[in-house]
Design an enzyme around this catalytic site. Structure first.
Site, PDB file in Angstrom:
ATOM      1  N   GLY A 118       0.788  -1.228   0.000  1.00  0.00           N
ATOM      2  CA  GLY A 118       0.000   0.000   0.000  1.00  0.00           C
ATOM      3  C   GLY A 118       0.824   1.284   0.000  1.00  0.00           C
ATOM      4  N   LYS A 140       9.399   8.873  -7.714  1.00  0.00           N
ATOM      5  CA  LYS A 140       9.566   7.412  -7.756  1.00  0.00           C
ATOM      6  C   LYS A 140      10.925   7.187  -8.407  1.00  0.00           C
ATOM      7  CE  LYS A 140       8.075   3.065  -7.576  1.00  0.00           C
ATOM      8  NZ  LYS A 140       7.604   2.365  -6.388  1.00  0.00           N
ATOM      9  N   ASP A 143       3.407   3.605 -10.861  1.00  0.00           N
ATOM     10  CA  ASP A 143       2.871   4.101  -9.589  1.00  0.00           C
ATOM     11  C   ASP A 143       2.471   5.576  -9.675  1.00  0.00           C
ATOM     12  OD1 ASP A 143       3.334   1.609  -8.622  1.00  0.00           O
ATOM     13  OD2 ASP A 143       4.807   2.193  -7.119  1.00  0.00           O
TER      14      ASP A 143
HETATM   15  N1  LIG Z   1      -5.993   0.628   2.479  1.00  0.00           N
HETATM   16  C1  LIG Z   1      -6.278  -0.140   1.419  1.00  0.00           C
HETATM   17  N2  LIG Z   1      -7.468  -0.753   1.322  1.00  0.00           N
HETATM   18  C2  LIG Z   1      -7.759  -1.532   0.258  1.00  0.00           C
HETATM   19  N3  LIG Z   1      -6.917  -1.746  -0.770  1.00  0.00           N
HETATM   20  C3  LIG Z   1      -5.733  -1.160  -0.724  1.00  0.00           C
HETATM   21  C4  LIG Z   1      -5.344  -0.325   0.365  1.00  0.00           C
HETATM   22  N4  LIG Z   1      -4.081   0.111   0.151  1.00  0.00           N
HETATM   23  C5  LIG Z   1      -3.718  -0.425  -1.030  1.00  0.00           C
HETATM   24  N5  LIG Z   1      -4.694  -1.178  -1.557  1.00  0.00           N
HETATM   25  C6  LIG Z   1      -4.635  -1.929  -2.833  1.00  0.00           C
HETATM   26  O1  LIG Z   1      -3.567  -2.865  -2.701  1.00  0.00           O
HETATM   27  C7  LIG Z   1      -2.832  -2.926  -3.938  1.00  0.00           C
HETATM   28  C8  LIG Z   1      -1.384  -2.567  -3.684  1.00  0.00           C
HETATM   29  O2  LIG Z   1      -1.336  -1.208  -3.225  1.00  0.00           O
HETATM   30  P1  LIG Z   1      -0.147  -0.245  -3.643  1.00  0.00           P
HETATM   31  O3  LIG Z   1       0.025  -0.224  -5.136  1.00  0.00           O
HETATM   32  O4  LIG Z   1      -0.379   1.062  -2.963  1.00  0.00           O
HETATM   33  O5  LIG Z   1       1.084  -1.024  -2.975  1.00  0.00           O
HETATM   34  P2  LIG Z   1       2.636  -0.713  -3.126  1.00  0.00           P
HETATM   35  O6  LIG Z   1       3.271  -1.069  -1.824  1.00  0.00           O
HETATM   36  O7  LIG Z   1       2.834   0.660  -3.618  1.00  0.00           O
HETATM   37  O8  LIG Z   1       3.049  -1.757  -4.250  1.00  0.00           O
HETATM   38  P3  LIG Z   1       4.457  -1.802  -5.087  1.00  0.00           P
HETATM   39  O9  LIG Z   1       5.393  -2.543  -4.206  1.00  0.00           O
HETATM   40  O10 LIG Z   1       4.064  -2.548  -6.322  1.00  0.00           O
HETATM   41  O11 LIG Z   1       4.870  -0.386  -5.342  1.00  0.00           O
HETATM   42  C9  LIG Z   1      -3.526  -1.991  -4.912  1.00  0.00           C
HETATM   43  O12 LIG Z   1      -4.419  -2.728  -5.706  1.00  0.00           O
HETATM   44  C10 LIG Z   1      -4.273  -1.024  -3.999  1.00  0.00           C
HETATM   45  O13 LIG Z   1      -5.425  -0.489  -4.625  1.00  0.00           O
HETATM   46 MG   LIG Z   2       3.877   1.351  -5.314  1.00  0.00          MG
END
Ligand SMILES: Nc1ncnc2c1ncn2[C@@H]1O[C@H](COP(=O)(O)OP(=O)(O)OP(=O)(O)O)[C@@H](O)[C@H]1O
Ligand SMILES: [Mg+2]
Length: 152
Positions: A16, A39, A52
């Site tokens: 997330g 990023k 992202d």
């Molecule tokens: N609080 C939340 N509630 C529900 N779904 C969420 C929440 N936070 C993130 N998501 C969903 O979880 C998935 C991963 O979120 P996100 O892309 O923000 O993660 P990330 O850590 O940035 O991933 P990466 O490592 O690929 O950069 C996405 O589909 C996002 O919509």
């Molecule tokens: Mg991300």
């Protein structure tokens, strides 16, 4: 450097980070601040696919987005860069870009790839980016019981 730099990392991939980055950006924008999201290295997406920053732009319209390197393999940036035959984004380059953005933004959020100690180069990680401008680190984690004690 005028604005605040905040490093956003996580306990892993897909926890997330981007959504939290966008939420913090939207909150700051709503209070009239100028916000940028950096990023340094986008992995796991091809050149013509959304990354992202596209999510951040959709969730926090008005934010400035800056991506320094893009590598298609879903691997640590150092490895993905090597496999793509491209130069990696160094922590120094990421810190310099953050400083540049902080010259004309009130808040600069830097989203890493994976966790804090994932390799950006053979000997550099996001932790080095945090050290250079002396920036605080926001760690995004899953909400499961025991998350804080889980060794990573
Ligand atoms: N609080 C939340 N509630 C529900 N779904 C969420 C929440 N936070 C993130 N998501 C969903 O979880 C998935 C991963 O979120 P996100 O892309 O923000 O993660 P990330 O850590 O940035 O991933 P990466 O490592 O690929 O950069 C996405 O589909 C996002 O919509
Ligand atoms: Mg991300």
């Amino acid at each position: 450097m005028n604005g605040q730099v905040l490093i956003v990392t996580g306990t892993g991939t897909g926890v997330g980070k981007t959504v939290v980055t966008a939420a913090v950006a939207a909150l700051a924008l709503a209070t009239g601040r100028r916000v940028a999201v950096l990023k340094p290295a986008q992995t796991g997406v091809a050149r013509d696919e959304p990354g992202d920053l596209d999510d951040v732009a959709r969730l926090a319209p008005g934010v400035t987005g800056r991506e320094l390197g893009r590598y298609p393999d879903p691997l640590a940036p150092a490895t993905a860069a090597r496999r793509a035959g491209l130069p990696p984004v160094t922590p120094a380059a990421a810190a310099a870009a953050a400083r540049d953005l902080a010259a004309d933004h009130d808040l600069v959020l830097v989203e890493g790839a994976g966790g804090l100690l994932v390799r950006m180069t053979d000997d550099g990680t996001l932790a080095d980016v945090a050290v250079l401008p002396g920036a605080p680190v926001l760690v995004v984690a899953t909400a499961g019981l025991g998350t804080l004690n889980t060794p990573r």
